[in-house]
Design a protein around this motif. Structure first.
Motif, PDB file in Angstrom:
ATOM      1  N   SER A 191       0.831  -1.206   0.000  1.00  0.00           N
ATOM      2  CA  SER A 191       0.000   0.000   0.000  1.00  0.00           C
ATOM      3  C   SER A 191       0.863   1.253   0.000  1.00  0.00           C
ATOM      4  O   SER A 191       2.000   1.247   0.479  1.00  0.00           O
ATOM      5  CB  SER A 191      -0.892   0.024   1.250  1.00  0.00           C
ATOM      6  OG  SER A 191      -1.768  -1.072   1.292  1.00  0.00           O
TER       7      SER A 191
ATOM      8  N   ARG B 273       0.039   5.750   0.318  1.00  0.00           N
ATOM      9  CA  ARG B 273      -0.911   6.854   0.372  1.00  0.00           C
ATOM     10  C   ARG B 273      -0.257   8.087  -0.227  1.00  0.00           C
ATOM     11  O   ARG B 273       0.758   8.569   0.289  1.00  0.00           O
ATOM     12  CB  ARG B 273      -1.378   7.162   1.788  1.00  0.00           C
ATOM     13  CG  ARG B 273      -2.508   8.195   1.793  1.00  0.00           C
ATOM     14  CD  ARG B 273      -3.087   8.462   3.164  1.00  0.00           C
ATOM     15  NE  ARG B 273      -2.284   9.400   3.930  1.00  0.00           N
ATOM     16  CZ  ARG B 273      -2.751  10.140   4.928  1.00  0.00           C
ATOM     17  NH1 ARG B 273      -4.051  10.047   5.263  1.00  0.00           N
ATOM     18  NH2 ARG B 273      -1.962  10.948   5.595  1.00  0.00           N
TER      19      ARG B 273
ATOM     20  N   TYR C 269     -14.268   6.429  -9.681  1.00  0.00           N
ATOM     21  CA  TYR C 269     -13.032   5.682  -9.860  1.00  0.00           C
ATOM     22  C   TYR C 269     -12.991   5.044 -11.238  1.00  0.00           C
ATOM     23  O   TYR C 269     -14.019   4.622 -11.778  1.00  0.00           O
ATOM     24  CB  TYR C 269     -12.913   4.572  -8.814  1.00  0.00           C
ATOM     25  CG  TYR C 269     -12.836   5.082  -7.398  1.00  0.00           C
ATOM     26  CD1 TYR C 269     -13.989   5.264  -6.635  1.00  0.00           C
ATOM     27  CD2 TYR C 269     -11.608   5.382  -6.820  1.00  0.00           C
ATOM     28  CE1 TYR C 269     -13.923   5.744  -5.345  1.00  0.00           C
ATOM     29  CE2 TYR C 269     -11.530   5.857  -5.516  1.00  0.00           C
ATOM     30  CZ  TYR C 269     -12.691   6.041  -4.787  1.00  0.00           C
ATOM     31  OH  TYR C 269     -12.606   6.511  -3.499  1.00  0.00           O
TER      32      TYR C 269
ATOM     33  N   ALA D 123      -9.148   1.025 -10.545  1.00  0.00           N
ATOM     34  CA  ALA D 123      -8.938   1.477  -9.178  1.00  0.00           C
ATOM     35  C   ALA D 123     -10.044   1.041  -8.214  1.00  0.00           C
ATOM     36  O   ALA D 123      -9.837   1.056  -6.992  1.00  0.00           O
ATOM     37  CB  ALA D 123      -8.830   2.997  -9.149  1.00  0.00           C
TER      38      ALA D 123
ATOM     39  N   ARG E 100      -9.794  -0.982  -4.715  1.00  0.00           N
ATOM     40  CA  ARG E 100      -8.410  -0.970  -4.198  1.00  0.00           C
ATOM     41  C   ARG E 100      -7.956   0.424  -3.775  1.00  0.00           C
ATOM     42  O   ARG E 100      -7.183   0.550  -2.832  1.00  0.00           O
ATOM     43  CB  ARG E 100      -7.451  -1.492  -5.273  1.00  0.00           C
ATOM     44  CG  ARG E 100      -7.720  -2.916  -5.714  1.00  0.00           C
ATOM     45  CD  ARG E 100      -6.595  -3.420  -6.633  1.00  0.00           C
ATOM     46  NE  ARG E 100      -6.457  -2.618  -7.832  1.00  0.00           N
ATOM     47  CZ  ARG E 100      -5.309  -2.065  -8.239  1.00  0.00           C
ATOM     48  NH1 ARG E 100      -4.205  -2.220  -7.519  1.00  0.00           N
ATOM     49  NH2 ARG E 100      -5.271  -1.363  -9.362  1.00  0.00           N
ATOM     50  N   PHE E 101      -8.409   1.456  -4.483  1.00  0.00           N
ATOM     51  CA  PHE E 101      -7.989   2.825  -4.205  1.00  0.00           C
ATOM     52  C   PHE E 101      -9.140   3.602  -3.568  1.00  0.00           C
ATOM     53  O   PHE E 101     -10.314   3.363  -3.877  1.00  0.00           O
ATOM     54  CB  PHE E 101      -7.585   3.533  -5.490  1.00  0.00           C
ATOM     55  CG  PHE E 101      -6.364   2.983  -6.166  1.00  0.00           C
ATOM     56  CD1 PHE E 101      -5.695   1.861  -5.695  1.00  0.00           C
ATOM     57  CD2 PHE E 101      -5.877   3.601  -7.325  1.00  0.00           C
ATOM     58  CE1 PHE E 101      -4.576   1.365  -6.340  1.00  0.00           C
ATOM     59  CE2 PHE E 101      -4.756   3.112  -7.968  1.00  0.00           C
ATOM     60  CZ  PHE E 101      -4.108   1.994  -7.483  1.00  0.00           C
TER      61      PHE E 101
ATOM     62  N   MET F 106      -3.880   3.799  -1.787  1.00  0.00           N
ATOM     63  CA  MET F 106      -3.779   2.730  -2.773  1.00  0.00           C
ATOM     64  C   MET F 106      -3.398   1.436  -2.058  1.00  0.00           C
ATOM     65  O   MET F 106      -2.318   1.355  -1.459  1.00  0.00           O
ATOM     66  CB  MET F 106      -2.735   3.079  -3.839  1.00  0.00           C
ATOM     67  CG  MET F 106      -2.995   4.406  -4.527  1.00  0.00           C
ATOM     68  SD  MET F 106      -1.871   4.726  -5.902  1.00  0.00           S
ATOM     69  CE  MET F 106      -0.320   4.868  -5.030  1.00  0.00           C
TER      70      MET F 106
ATOM     71  N   LEU G 112      -1.588  -3.108  -4.306  1.00  0.00           N
ATOM     72  CA  LEU G 112      -0.965  -2.574  -5.524  1.00  0.00           C
ATOM     73  C   LEU G 112      -0.445  -3.682  -6.409  1.00  0.00           C
ATOM     74  O   LEU G 112       0.003  -4.751  -5.942  1.00  0.00           O
ATOM     75  CB  LEU G 112       0.163  -1.615  -5.152  1.00  0.00           C
ATOM     76  CG  LEU G 112      -0.318  -0.235  -4.691  1.00  0.00           C
ATOM     77  CD1 LEU G 112       0.764   0.488  -3.914  1.00  0.00           C
ATOM     78  CD2 LEU G 112      -0.754   0.592  -5.894  1.00  0.00           C
TER      79      LEU G 112
ATOM     80  N   ASP H   7       0.205  -0.896 -11.786  1.00  0.00           N
ATOM     81  CA  ASP H   7      -0.086   0.420 -11.219  1.00  0.00           C
ATOM     82  C   ASP H   7       1.131   1.346 -11.284  1.00  0.00           C
ATOM     83  O   ASP H   7       1.025   2.529 -10.938  1.00  0.00           O
ATOM     84  CB  ASP H   7      -0.528   0.289  -9.751  1.00  0.00           C
ATOM     85  CG  ASP H   7      -1.851  -0.427  -9.592  1.00  0.00           C
ATOM     86  OD1 ASP H   7      -1.964  -1.257  -8.672  1.00  0.00           O
ATOM     87  OD2 ASP H   7      -2.775  -0.164 -10.401  1.00  0.00           O
TER      88      ASP H   7
ATOM     89  N   TYR I  22       2.046   9.584 -10.853  1.00  0.00           N
ATOM     90  CA  TYR I  22       0.700   9.961 -10.415  1.00  0.00           C
ATOM     91  C   TYR I  22       0.640  11.475 -10.230  1.00  0.00           C
ATOM     92  O   TYR I  22       1.515  12.077  -9.591  1.00  0.00           O
ATOM     93  CB  TYR I  22       0.350   9.249  -9.116  1.00  0.00           C
ATOM     94  CG  TYR I  22      -0.025   7.805  -9.333  1.00  0.00           C
ATOM     95  CD1 TYR I  22       0.942   6.867  -9.679  1.00  0.00           C
ATOM     96  CD2 TYR I  22      -1.337   7.370  -9.223  1.00  0.00           C
ATOM     97  CE1 TYR I  22       0.603   5.540  -9.907  1.00  0.00           C
ATOM     98  CE2 TYR I  22      -1.693   6.048  -9.437  1.00  0.00           C
ATOM     99  CZ  TYR I  22      -0.718   5.139  -9.781  1.00  0.00           C
ATOM    100  OH  TYR I  22      -1.065   3.819 -10.014  1.00  0.00           O
TER     101      TYR I  22
END
Length: 122
Positions: free
Chosen positions: A17, A19, A60, A64, A67-68, A83, A86, A90, A94
């Motif tokens: 993960s 963020r 989304y 995504a 998961r996001f 996120m 992953l 991915d 971003y």
């Protein structure tokens, strides 16, 4: 006008993960819809997630969903993209983006950050 700065990218193993944060400066971040996009070399920038100005509605991309999670804290002038689970696909740069409108939008954003690299190893 609003200035956006992303942070939180990095290298993570598949299944992990991250963020991402998007710090906004300027005027009235709470009046801007916000979105997250990503881009890999040779491909167009693609929409990942969007959120309305007050945070009441979100959207989304299919990639995504589940998961996001997009969120925002208008008191801190910051947006987030959590996120989870992953995948190597991915991997991308971003970007966060903002548009002076109250409603959720998925395209035609006006202001962009510089991007943060996310790399997911298999």
């Amino acid at each position: 006008q609003v200035q956006l700065v992303e942070s939180g990218g990095g290298l993570v193993q598949a299944g992990g993960s991250l963020r991402l944060s998007c710090a906004a400066s300027g005027r009235a971040f709470s009046a801007y819809a916000m979105g997250w996009f990503r881009q890999v070399p040779g491909k167009e920038r693609e929409f990942v997630a969007g959120i309305s100005a007050e945070g009441y509605t979100t959207a989304y991309a299919d990639s995504a969903k589940g998961r996001f999670t997009i969120s925002r804290d208008n008191a801190k002038n910051t947006g987030y993209l959590q996120m989870n689970r992953l995948k190597p696909e991915d991997t991308a740069v971003y970007y966060c983006a903002a548009l002076p409108t109250s409603v959720l939008v998925t395209s035609d954003y006006q202001y962009w950050g510089q991007g943060t690299q996310v790399t997911v190893s298999s």
